[in-house]
Design a protein around this motif. Sequence first.
Motif, mmCIF file in Angstrom:
data_model
loop_
_atom_site.group_PDB
_atom_site.id
_atom_site.type_symbol
_atom_site.label_atom_id
_atom_site.label_comp_id
_atom_site.label_asym_id
_atom_site.label_seq_id
_atom_site.Cartn_x
_atom_site.Cartn_y
_atom_site.Cartn_z
ATOM 1 N N LEU A 1 0.845 -1.187 0.000
ATOM 2 C CA LEU A 1 0.000 0.000 0.000
ATOM 3 C C LEU A 1 0.882 1.239 0.000
ATOM 4 O O LEU A 1 1.911 1.275 0.683
ATOM 5 C CB LEU A 1 -0.914 0.032 1.230
ATOM 6 N N LEU B 1 -8.671 -7.633 -5.321
ATOM 7 C CA LEU B 1 -9.400 -6.589 -4.607
ATOM 8 C C LEU B 1 -10.910 -6.807 -4.651
ATOM 9 O O LEU B 1 -11.618 -6.450 -3.705
ATOM 10 C CB LEU B 1 -9.034 -5.226 -5.188
ATOM 11 N N HIS C 1 -6.652 1.518 -7.289
ATOM 12 C CA HIS C 1 -5.787 0.521 -7.921
ATOM 13 C C HIS C 1 -5.847 0.683 -9.431
ATOM 14 O O HIS C 1 -6.827 1.207 -9.985
ATOM 15 C CB HIS C 1 -6.224 -0.897 -7.535
ATOM 16 N N VAL D 1 -3.189 0.701 -3.907
ATOM 17 C CA VAL D 1 -2.652 -0.649 -3.974
ATOM 18 C C VAL D 1 -1.662 -0.697 -5.127
ATOM 19 O O VAL D 1 -2.001 -0.386 -6.270
ATOM 20 C CB VAL D 1 -3.771 -1.689 -4.181
ATOM 21 N N LEU E 1 -9.719 2.144 -1.362
ATOM 22 C CA LEU E 1 -8.444 1.828 -1.995
ATOM 23 C C LEU E 1 -8.519 2.087 -3.495
ATOM 24 O O LEU E 1 -9.486 1.715 -4.165
ATOM 25 C CB LEU E 1 -8.082 0.356 -1.757
#
Length: 715
Positions: A553, A586, A579, A618, A577
Amino acid sequence: MLWALILGIFAGLIFGERLSFLKPIGTGFVNLMQITILPYIVVSLIVGLGKFNPEQVKSILAKAALVMLSIWVIGLAVIWCFIMTLPAHDAGTFFSPALVAAAPEIDFVKHYIPSNPFASMAEGNVPALVIFCIALGMALISNQKKNRLLDVLEVVGQGLSVISKKIIAIFPIGIFAMTASTAGTMSAEELSELQVYWVVVLCVGVYLMLVLLPMLVAALTPVKYRDLIMVMRNAWITAFSTGNVFIVLPVITEGIKDHLRKIKQSDENSDHIAEVLVPIAYTFPSLGKLTTLIFVSFAAWLTGNQIGFEQIPNVSLSAMLSYFANVHIAIPYLLDILRVPADTYQLYLSMSVLTAKVVSPTTVVYIFAFVFLCIFINRKQLHLKRVRSVYYLTLLSALLPAFMLLSFTANNYLGKQTKSADEAIANMVISDTVPAHVLSYVPKAYQSGELSLTNIDVIKKRNLLRVGYLVDNVPFSYFNQKDQLVGFDVSLAHRLASDLGVRVEFIPFKKPQLATYLNKGYFDVAMSGLEINITDLQNVRFSDKVLELQLALLAKDHDLKRFTDKSALLTLEKLKLAHMEYAPILKQLALQNPKVQVSSINNLQSYFEHPDQYDALVISAEAGFAWSMFYPQFGVVVPKGADLKYPVGFAVAKRNQDLLSYVNSWLTIQHTNGHIDKTYDYWILGKGSIQKQTRWSLMDELEIDPNTLIEKIKF
């Protein structure tokens, strides 16, 4: 010893790296000095304590504790004054596997409680050994038959002292060897990498060694300033040259006893105090060790987490408690409680050799000052009602702001000259290239679908390998300061094109476009740190893995503490999060934990443009550290309990099996001949990112042949 030190420096400057062969000689002398140290600590503590009576011990240790606490308080106040002179600066670091490895558990019980004192001696565990010796020495105080043992141990101690003096007599040879090899091989990069920190440490060290500690002794005791400097010089020079205080403990003890006899202040009691307190002073936190607190504050300030005045008491207390252990245990602990990314500890390690040149001699002066003050407070000879006392106390008070001003002025100048953190990665280049064409769009000629079937014969016939790349995917594919497309995968693309004997063309794409662009023939192969995952495997064909990356992270430095543990992370009320890849992982995480929200972004740069929209990004740890060099206010963390690695590779269209077979075989060759590892070391670990220059020397400057110089000297 002083002449050996001076001659070693001059020899290093004259001959440069030619003197690197002297380093093992210096190391050999250090090992030679160490042979008497642990036995000397055992003998001196047991004999010194054993000869006291119970009333003397209580009085001496109580007064010693008072002196030590007083020096700590004064020293910490001085150190915090110098910390306030730090200028503005930013920093970042390349990825290292050690940065994301789980921290080893620290066994403080083993460090301090000697369950096996013989093992403690064999392992060099000084704190545990000192505790055992203190316990045994105090147990002997009331023993009526103790003299039988103490007489034997005293004879052993005298023998060890003779050995130490014999070694000291020839030790200038070792000092010359160490100084010459260090002065000859130390690069300008090592000196300049953390020059601001080095200036503060140097100013603090000089003030403590030459002003505060010796002037306190001169002001409060019968020992004169000049005499103290003279009696310390051998131990001080040895500690400076070797960066090791441990080997000079016998020299310190004998120096104190000899000087007391010289000024006619010696008696049996003072000799015992010196023998007992020197190893105790070494074991407890010294002002030398405490100067490394400057690095902790420097690292916090460097990453945008400058320590506030309200934090000083807490940090100081934590430092005092943690410095009872090894410095390399204390510093990571302090960085952790200050929410400073652990990667900054690597900066300390890179400077530890230089820092030891200040920390070790400062510790020597501290031990001398502490023991002299303890001896004279027990003799009731500490006093302030003298002209000399007023003179030295006034002088050390006046010199403190002067040294602070020097540090502040030098740091502000150096801060302006220091390169920004991102320059190293922004200036990286590909060493071996083929003719290349970098596009910012997909040409219309490629959009007809006629090029969807690609094989090696077609690529060689058109004399062009078309490679898809992700924009701003540091460190796999990005534009450097010269606006050149570079990176780990870009470097491999040039290598592949070279082995095929063709030119290379780079075409951009976004991650959701991967399958479409490949299967329509917009490019032959995609090479940009692509995750090999089940979902994409249904639409494209991946090569064998090129690398295995660590999932992590990336977040702002002050938020990293929230994400250090997976279980704590999942208890947050809401976790958003971002990404660009890792959709299958995820998606499963979000289904299992409704509080977790995942948002796909088209490119990594967009996260840094709007970081407040997410809690964390991420990303692979390898890429995260590279991005942190461009954005030092961000750091990388691998949550404990969420240690997950994944493969990355190249991608080709489903139908292009011939090309896939060739790429897999080519990767096997590159792995076997070490080219993948070399490319990884450069682009991911940063090895060689700053070109090492030959160490300057006078002989190189004047272009003198060493053989010719020797002949002239003989003549």
